[in-house]
Design an enzyme around this catalytic site. Structure first.
Site, PDB file in Angstrom:
ATOM      1  N   LYS A  34       0.820  -1.222   0.000  1.00  0.00           N
ATOM      2  CA  LYS A  34       0.000   0.000   0.000  1.00  0.00           C
ATOM      3  C   LYS A  34       0.852   1.270   0.000  1.00  0.00           C
ATOM      4  CE  LYS A  34      -3.554   2.026   3.073  1.00  0.00           C
ATOM      5  NZ  LYS A  34      -4.263   1.790   4.362  1.00  0.00           N
ATOM      6  N   LEU A  35       2.118   1.120   0.358  1.00  0.00           N
ATOM      7  CA  LEU A  35       3.020   2.268   0.541  1.00  0.00           C
ATOM      8  C   LEU A  35       2.461   3.226   1.596  1.00  0.00           C
ATOM      9  CD1 LEU A  35       4.333   3.041  -3.084  1.00  0.00           C
ATOM     10  CD2 LEU A  35       5.318   1.545  -1.333  1.00  0.00           C
ATOM     11  N   ALA A  81       1.803  -5.205   7.340  1.00  0.00           N
ATOM     12  CA  ALA A  81       1.213  -4.972   8.666  1.00  0.00           C
ATOM     13  C   ALA A  81       1.492  -3.538   9.082  1.00  0.00           C
ATOM     14  CB  ALA A  81       1.821  -5.930   9.685  1.00  0.00           C
ATOM     15  N   GLU A  82       0.707  -3.080  10.029  1.00  0.00           N
ATOM     16  CA  GLU A  82       1.102  -1.917  10.828  1.00  0.00           C
ATOM     17  C   GLU A  82       1.974  -2.535  11.912  1.00  0.00           C
ATOM     18  OE1 GLU A  82       0.698   1.299  10.516  1.00  0.00           O
ATOM     19  OE2 GLU A  82      -0.500   1.164   8.695  1.00  0.00           O
ATOM     20  N   THR A 123       4.972 -12.590  15.089  1.00  0.00           N
ATOM     21  CA  THR A 123       5.964 -11.988  15.979  1.00  0.00           C
ATOM     22  C   THR A 123       6.021 -12.685  17.335  1.00  0.00           C
ATOM     23  OG1 THR A 123       6.340  -9.982  17.304  1.00  0.00           O
ATOM     24  CG2 THR A 123       4.142 -10.281  16.476  1.00  0.00           C
ATOM     25  N   ASP A 124       7.170 -12.604  17.977  1.00  0.00           N
ATOM     26  CA  ASP A 124       7.290 -13.154  19.352  1.00  0.00           C
ATOM     27  C   ASP A 124       6.418 -12.372  20.335  1.00  0.00           C
ATOM     28  OD1 ASP A 124       8.791 -10.784  19.513  1.00  0.00           O
ATOM     29  OD2 ASP A 124      10.584 -11.733  20.350  1.00  0.00           O
ATOM     30  N   GLU A 125       5.959 -11.177  19.929  1.00  0.00           N
ATOM     31  CA  GLU A 125       5.190 -10.349  20.864  1.00  0.00           C
ATOM     32  C   GLU A 125       3.829 -10.953  21.193  1.00  0.00           C
ATOM     33  OE1 GLU A 125       5.438  -6.181  20.366  1.00  0.00           O
ATOM     34  OE2 GLU A 125       7.307  -6.306  19.242  1.00  0.00           O
ATOM     35  N   TYR A 148      -0.946  -3.615  18.880  1.00  0.00           N
ATOM     36  CA  TYR A 148      -0.197  -4.284  17.799  1.00  0.00           C
ATOM     37  C   TYR A 148      -0.147  -5.790  18.023  1.00  0.00           C
ATOM     38  CZ  TYR A 148       3.891  -6.250  15.449  1.00  0.00           C
ATOM     39  OH  TYR A 148       4.729  -7.077  14.717  1.00  0.00           O
ATOM     40  N   LYS A 152      -1.838  -8.927  15.905  1.00  0.00           N
ATOM     41  CA  LYS A 152      -1.051 -10.006  15.289  1.00  0.00           C
ATOM     42  C   LYS A 152      -1.526 -11.366  15.822  1.00  0.00           C
ATOM     43  CE  LYS A 152       2.019  -9.633  12.778  1.00  0.00           C
ATOM     44  NZ  LYS A 152       2.123  -9.480  11.299  1.00  0.00           N
ATOM     45  N   ASP A 270       7.872   6.135  30.185  1.00  0.00           N
ATOM     46  CA  ASP A 270       7.778   4.775  29.653  1.00  0.00           C
ATOM     47  C   ASP A 270       6.610   4.630  28.671  1.00  0.00           C
ATOM     48  OD1 ASP A 270       8.444   2.146  29.289  1.00  0.00           O
ATOM     49  OD2 ASP A 270       8.107   1.519  31.368  1.00  0.00           O
ATOM     50  N   GLY A 273       1.991  -0.023  29.110  1.00  0.00           N
ATOM     51  CA  GLY A 273       1.858  -1.480  28.926  1.00  0.00           C
ATOM     52  C   GLY A 273       3.127  -2.171  28.457  1.00  0.00           C
TER      53      GLY A 273
HETATM   54  P1  NAD Z   1       7.339  -2.262   8.133  1.00  0.00           P
HETATM   55  O1  NAD Z   1       6.459  -1.400   8.946  1.00  0.00           O
HETATM   56  O2  NAD Z   1       8.730  -1.845   7.854  1.00  0.00           O
HETATM   57  O3  NAD Z   1       6.661  -2.533   6.697  1.00  0.00           O
HETATM   58  C1  NAD Z   1       5.311  -2.836   6.564  1.00  0.00           C
HETATM   59  C2  NAD Z   1       4.964  -2.761   5.076  1.00  0.00           C
HETATM   60  O4  NAD Z   1       3.588  -3.140   4.924  1.00  0.00           O
HETATM   61  C3  NAD Z   1       5.118  -1.359   4.487  1.00  0.00           C
HETATM   62  O5  NAD Z   1       5.780  -1.426   3.246  1.00  0.00           O
HETATM   63  C4  NAD Z   1       3.682  -0.879   4.309  1.00  0.00           C
HETATM   64  O6  NAD Z   1       3.517   0.032   3.253  1.00  0.00           O
HETATM   65  C5  NAD Z   1       2.960  -2.193   4.065  1.00  0.00           C
HETATM   66  N1  NAD Z   1       1.536  -2.128   4.433  1.00  0.00           N
HETATM   67  C6  NAD Z   1       0.999  -1.659   5.605  1.00  0.00           C
HETATM   68  N2  NAD Z   1      -0.332  -1.744   5.570  1.00  0.00           N
HETATM   69  C7  NAD Z   1      -0.653  -2.293   4.369  1.00  0.00           C
HETATM   70  C8  NAD Z   1      -1.880  -2.657   3.760  1.00  0.00           C
HETATM   71  N3  NAD Z   1      -3.057  -2.423   4.377  1.00  0.00           N
HETATM   72  N4  NAD Z   1      -1.859  -3.208   2.535  1.00  0.00           N
HETATM   73  C9  NAD Z   1      -0.678  -3.427   1.890  1.00  0.00           C
HETATM   74  N5  NAD Z   1       0.509  -3.092   2.413  1.00  0.00           N
HETATM   75  C10 NAD Z   1       0.529  -2.536   3.646  1.00  0.00           C
HETATM   76  O7  NAD Z   1       7.288  -3.682   8.831  1.00  0.00           O
HETATM   77  P2  NAD Z   1       8.450  -4.752   9.063  1.00  0.00           P
HETATM   78  O8  NAD Z   1       9.238  -4.350  10.237  1.00  0.00           O
HETATM   79  O9  NAD Z   1       9.123  -4.998   7.774  1.00  0.00           O
HETATM   80  O10 NAD Z   1       7.578  -6.012   9.484  1.00  0.00           O
HETATM   81  C11 NAD Z   1       7.096  -6.921   8.494  1.00  0.00           C
HETATM   82  C12 NAD Z   1       6.298  -8.009   9.165  1.00  0.00           C
HETATM   83  O11 NAD Z   1       7.104  -8.691  10.123  1.00  0.00           O
HETATM   84  C13 NAD Z   1       5.076  -7.515   9.935  1.00  0.00           C
HETATM   85  O12 NAD Z   1       4.025  -8.422   9.728  1.00  0.00           O
HETATM   86  C14 NAD Z   1       5.515  -7.521  11.391  1.00  0.00           C
HETATM   87  O13 NAD Z   1       4.429  -7.726  12.242  1.00  0.00           O
HETATM   88  C15 NAD Z   1       6.477  -8.695  11.384  1.00  0.00           C
HETATM   89  N6  NAD Z   1       7.537  -8.637  12.404  1.00  0.00           N
HETATM   90  C16 NAD Z   1       8.396  -7.581  12.420  1.00  0.00           C
HETATM   91  C17 NAD Z   1       9.426  -7.566  13.363  1.00  0.00           C
HETATM   92  C18 NAD Z   1      10.440  -6.443  13.395  1.00  0.00           C
HETATM   93  O14 NAD Z   1      11.329  -6.482  14.250  1.00  0.00           O
HETATM   94  N7  NAD Z   1      10.378  -5.466  12.512  1.00  0.00           N
HETATM   95  C19 NAD Z   1       9.565  -8.610  14.289  1.00  0.00           C
HETATM   96  C20 NAD Z   1       8.650  -9.677  14.232  1.00  0.00           C
HETATM   97  C21 NAD Z   1       7.654  -9.682  13.271  1.00  0.00           C
HETATM   98  P1  TYD Z   2      10.819  -1.444  19.382  1.00  0.00           P
HETATM   99  O1  TYD Z   2      11.892  -1.321  18.361  1.00  0.00           O
HETATM  100  O2  TYD Z   2       9.668  -0.523  19.296  1.00  0.00           O
HETATM  101  O3  TYD Z   2      10.353  -2.960  19.344  1.00  0.00           O
HETATM  102  P2  TYD Z   2       9.288  -3.735  20.311  1.00  0.00           P
HETATM  103  O4  TYD Z   2       8.204  -4.051  19.356  1.00  0.00           O
HETATM  104  O5  TYD Z   2      10.038  -4.925  20.788  1.00  0.00           O
HETATM  105  O6  TYD Z   2       8.852  -2.895  21.411  1.00  0.00           O
HETATM  106  O7  TYD Z   2      11.458  -1.292  20.830  1.00  0.00           O
HETATM  107  C1  TYD Z   2      12.424  -2.196  21.312  1.00  0.00           C
HETATM  108  C2  TYD Z   2      12.659  -1.881  22.773  1.00  0.00           C
HETATM  109  O8  TYD Z   2      13.243  -0.576  22.900  1.00  0.00           O
HETATM  110  C3  TYD Z   2      11.392  -1.838  23.602  1.00  0.00           C
HETATM  111  O9  TYD Z   2      11.668  -2.324  24.915  1.00  0.00           O
HETATM  112  C4  TYD Z   2      11.042  -0.365  23.668  1.00  0.00           C
HETATM  113  C5  TYD Z   2      12.417   0.297  23.678  1.00  0.00           C
HETATM  114  N1  TYD Z   2      12.483   1.626  23.066  1.00  0.00           N
HETATM  115  C6  TYD Z   2      13.046   2.702  23.767  1.00  0.00           C
HETATM  116  O10 TYD Z   2      13.481   2.550  24.924  1.00  0.00           O
HETATM  117  N2  TYD Z   2      13.087   3.921  23.163  1.00  0.00           N
HETATM  118  C7  TYD Z   2      12.609   4.129  21.908  1.00  0.00           C
HETATM  119  O11 TYD Z   2      12.654   5.289  21.401  1.00  0.00           O
HETATM  120  C8  TYD Z   2      12.045   3.014  21.188  1.00  0.00           C
HETATM  121  C9  TYD Z   2      11.486   3.198  19.802  1.00  0.00           C
HETATM  122  C10 TYD Z   2      12.003   1.788  21.808  1.00  0.00           C
END
Ligand code: NAD
Ligand code: TYD
Length: 349
Positions: A34-35, A81-82, A123-125, A148, A152, A270, A273
């Site tokens: 979707k960008l 995802a968001e 995600t592990d979350e 979030y 998920k 902080d 949650g």
């Molecule tokens: P990101 O936020 O960098 O990218 C998300 C992408 O999805 C973007 O390009 C956005 O434009 C697109 N998008 C959002 N809503 C959309 C929609 N309605 N339709 C089509 N496209 C849409 O995310 P990321 O960090 O690359 O994460 C990717 C996936 O991995 C997610 O599902 C996230 O939950 C999962 N994940 C991420 C992490 C992490 O550390 N980043 C860890 C565990 C799991």
């Molecule tokens: P984040 O990258 O948002 O990932 P998560 O989804 O695991 O929360 O944050 C990683 C950890 O870092 C989390 O404990 C929140 C903390 N954090 C800060 O302390 N300061 C910040 O500005 C951000 C973005 C995260």
């Protein structure tokens, strides 16, 4: 194999597309994205002209558009995802819409078109806080804490129900915190690295003693390919870096590599949650698919910091406009903004 990748313009999705096109000669990729603010086609400049790659701009909640773009693809890897916990706390609607409804729409259309494999990226979350010394395996209960992670978890359960009810060929990966090149600077690692490079404060939420498991994005991409190609239908696979660190420890490590002073560390209000600890048991990935992380945290941090240092144009391209307003609202004016959110949750008097 014609792959339909959702969210391929984001951080992990774009790394995944480059990984697949470089290493899997028999694959082609349709990137459906979707960008949103997090999607960035600059992440894919190096492969944009590859004849095995095409891009379709679209929303995963739009069933007709998904159906049109998905026709002819064999498999889906669903990253869209968001993805940011903080944004889901500030404005939860988009997380629920995209993560839950969007996944539902994809499942429906994929089933209708007879897609052969569907890898849902989770995600592990979804496991919530882990107690000190405990590690979540794939059978641990889902106890998400934020909008979030609950969205998920909701999407994971929908996927599970499609496997059970319709015999739909889906698999789920649950990975820990990814880091590496092309990560949007709202997440911990790129936000801290880019702030430090500019000698700006590094905002530590709460006491900074929260723990996360850190996984290099390239190791995750290799794990996702293993699950796509060899995972068992209906199974969940944890993918972690096996390196659980306190946020404060990570910050000291970053500052050491960057050669910047500890005086940049700044404690801020902080996150509501805030989960204290994530930690994954990834024995299943190793036992069933022969996967384990290959990039050490030392090596990964040096490489990632080097990437941000030498890609200042990419950084300038994302740290403008909306990002600056977001930063101002939730960092510069953090106390007021978080107070307003807490207050907005009260029942009207
Ligand atoms: P990101 O936020 O960098 O990218 C998300 C992408 O999805 C973007 O390009 C956005 O434009 C697109 N998008 C959002 N809503 C959309 C929609 N309605 N339709 C089509 N496209 C849409 O995310 P990321 O960090 O690359 O994460 C990717 C996936 O991995 C997610 O599902 C996230 O939950 C999962 N994940 C991420 C992490 C992490 O550390 N980043 C860890 C565990 C799991
Ligand atoms: P984040 O990258 O948002 O990932 P998560 O989804 O695991 O929360 O944050 C990683 C950890 O870092 C989390 O404990 C929140 C903390 N954090 C800060 O302390 N300061 C910040 O500005 C951000 C973005 C995260």
């Amino acid at each position: 194999m014609k792959l339909f990748v959702t969210g391929g313009a984001g951080f992990i999705g774009s790394n995944f597309i480059r990984h697949v096109l470089a290493l899997k000669k028999g694959y082609s990729v349709v990137n459906y994205d979707k960008l949103t603010y997090a999607g960035n086609l600059a992440n894919l400049e190096s492969i944009a002209e590859d004849p095995r790659y095409s891009f379709v701009r679209g929303d995963i909640c739009d069933a007709a558009a998904v159906e049109q773009a998905l026709r002819g693809c064999n498999a889906i890897v669903h990253f869209a995802a968001e993805s940011h916990v903080d944004r889901s706390i500030y404005e939860p609607a988009a997380s629920i819409e995209t993560n839950v409804k969007g996944t539902f729409v994809l499942l429906q259309i994929a089933r209708k078109l007879g897609v052969e494999r569907f890898v849902h990226i989770s995600t592990d979350e979804v496991y919530g806080d882990m107690l000190p010394g405990a590690f979540a395996d794939e059978n641990s209960p889902l106890q998400p804490s934020s909008p979030y992670s609950s969205s998920k978890a909701g999407s994971d359960l929908l996927v599970r129900s499609y496997v059970r009810t319709y015999g739909f060929p889906a698999l789920i990966t649950r990975s820990s915190n990814n880091y590496g090149p092309f990560q949007f600077p709202e997440k911990f690692m790129p936000l801290m690295i880019t702030n430090a490079l500019d000698d700006k404060p590094l905002p530590i939420y709460g006491d900074g003693k929260q723990q996360r498991d850190w996984l290099h994005v390239e190791d995750n991409c290799r794990g996702v390919v293993a699950v796509l190609e060899r995972g068992r239908i209906g199974e969940v696979y944890n993918i972690g870096g096996l390196d659980v660190e306190e946020n404060l420890t990570m910050l000291h490590r970053l500052l050491r590599v960057l050669g910047k002073p500890d005086s940049l560390l700044t404690y801020v209000k902080d996150r509501p949650g805030h989960d204290r600890r994530y930690a994954l048991d990834c024995a299943k990935m190793e036992k069933e698919l022969g996967w384990k992380p290959a990039i050490s945290l030392d090596e990964g941090l040096r490489q990632t910091i080097g990437w941000y240092q030498s890609n200042s144009d990419w950084m300038a391209g994302v740290r403008k406009g909306d990002y600056l307003s977001y930063y101002d609202k939730y960092y510069v004016n953090r106390d007021t903004s978080l107070h307003a959110i807490a207050d907005g949750g009260k029942a009207p008097r």
